[in-house]
Enzyme design. Structure first.
Site, PDB file in Angstrom:
ATOM      1  N   GLN A 103      90.565  21.493  86.469  1.00 27.57           N
ATOM      2  CA  GLN A 103      91.419  21.513  85.274  1.00 27.57           C
ATOM      3  C   GLN A 103      92.819  21.980  85.659  1.00 27.57           C
ATOM      4  O   GLN A 103      93.710  22.005  84.825  1.00 27.57           O
ATOM      5  CB  GLN A 103      90.837  22.481  84.236  1.00 27.57           C
ATOM      6  N   HIS A 121      93.410  17.348  84.127  1.00 24.57           N
ATOM      7  CA  HIS A 121      94.573  17.647  83.278  1.00 24.57           C
ATOM      8  C   HIS A 121      95.898  17.246  83.913  1.00 24.57           C
ATOM      9  O   HIS A 121      96.952  17.725  83.504  1.00 24.57           O
ATOM     10  CB  HIS A 121      94.579  19.144  82.902  1.00 24.57           C
ATOM     11  N   CYS A 129     107.631   8.415  82.497  1.00 24.87           N
ATOM     12  CA  CYS A 129     108.605   8.040  81.477  1.00 24.87           C
ATOM     13  C   CYS A 129     107.890   7.758  80.163  1.00 24.87           C
ATOM     14  O   CYS A 129     106.914   7.005  80.136  1.00 24.87           O
ATOM     15  CB  CYS A 129     109.387   6.814  81.953  1.00 24.87           C
ATOM     16  N   GLY A 189      85.814  29.923  88.015  1.00 26.35           N
ATOM     17  CA  GLY A 189      87.050  30.418  87.407  1.00 26.35           C
ATOM     18  C   GLY A 189      87.524  29.644  86.193  1.00 26.35           C
ATOM     19  O   GLY A 189      88.718  29.406  86.045  1.00 26.35           O
ATOM     20  N   THR A 190      86.582  29.290  85.328  1.00 35.42           N
ATOM     21  CA  THR A 190      87.007  28.674  84.064  1.00 35.42           C
ATOM     22  C   THR A 190      86.368  29.408  82.896  1.00 35.42           C
ATOM     23  O   THR A 190      85.219  29.844  82.977  1.00 35.42           O
ATOM     24  CB  THR A 190      86.673  27.159  84.006  1.00 35.42           C
TER      25      THR A 190
END
Ligand code: OAD
Length: 255
Positions: A103, A121, A129, A189-190
């Protein structure tokens, strides 16, 4: 301090089962100096996500959003992968890793040498653009913000996923396929509160996959989904876990 017998059990099972998918979150980069989002020193304590990380916020004030991303780019530019990132790239070299689904937008897994990384993510170093979709990659934080498209002059936006936006289809498909191929999911680690990323450990569990979790404290997944919870810092626990896996691999090849 991580529980030794549990670490040993997790290592033995990983060596035996192989095929690991790692789902990582901000906690793995915490020891590289990249701030997490939630928790005591988390970014969402000081900043409001709805003002900085939504399409509406960008429409309202692209410059403010870019200032925030540029500030984070500056932090990330100084960050180096830590032993947790390197341990996962070692797992890949050992042939035990299906892929890393992250993530994080910091690119530190790739810097540590990991090849199969699915970025759910996006990546903070990329921009696209809003008019023509042209993509570019920054090598350093941009001087002029908001940046303009070199092709059509349109406004560029960070090529990351904001709240209220879907995960890029290819990335999600790859993440699910990888999860379904795996025999172990290593959740690192989430906080496990952001969807759809937090669905992956559930998909794994429902598919009969062993879920091993590394975190400094229990997450939203620990009680319901995790089989083996290894409490501690990723930069400390992961290298020890991988060393122990190697010990079990040597034991099986020599017996
Ligand atoms: P969070 O900030 O929500 O959670 C970080 C987790 O890491 C917490 O569970 C901490 O306990 C844990 N942690 C902190 N330091 C650690 C360490 N040294 N070792 C191991 N664990 C540690 O971060 P994420 O779960 O990654 O999305 O957040 C998910 C998403 O929410 C992010 O990708 C971002 C954010 O809003 C978007 O911006 C779309």
């Amino acid at each position: 301090m991580v529980d030794e017998p549990l670490l040993d059990k997790a290592a033995r099972l990983i060596a035996r089962l192989g095929r690991v998918t790692a789902l990582t979150g901000a906690g793995i980069s915490a020891d590289s100096g990249v701030p997490t989002f939630r928790g005591r020193d988390g970014l969402w304590r000081r900043f409001k996500p709805e003002e900085l990380a939504t399409p509406e916020a960008f429409r309202r004030n692209p410059r403010l959003v870019w200032e925030w991303y540029r500030w984070r780019m500056e932090i990330i530019a100084k960050a180096r992968p830590n032993p947790g990132h390197y341990a996962l790239s070692e797992l890949e070299r050992l042939g035990l890793l299906e892929c890393i689904v992250t993530q994080n937008v910091d690119g530190l897994h790739q810097k540590a040498g990991s090849k199969r990384v699915v970025e759910l993510h996006g990546n903070i170093w990329r921009a696209r653009c809003v008019e023509c979709g042209y993509r570019l990659v920054f090598e350093k934080p941009p001087d002029d913000i908001p940046p303009r498209c070199p092709r059509c002059g349109g406004l560029m936006r960070p090529d990351v996923v904001w709240f209220g936006e879907p995960i890029p289809e290819d990335a999600w498909r790859e993440a699910v396929e990888c999860t379904l191929r795996s025999r172990v999911m290593l959740v690192v680690g989430t906080s496990g509160v952001v969807y759809p990323a937090a669905l992956l450990p559930r998909i794994a569990r429902d598919n009969g996959t062993l879920v091993v979790e590394v975190n400094v404290e229990p997450s939203a997944l620990t009680e319901e989904v995790t089989d083996i919870f290894l409490q501690g810092r990723a930069a400390d626990v992961l290298p020890r876990l991988v060393e122990r896996v190697k010990k079990y691999l040597r034991a099986t090849t020599s017996s």
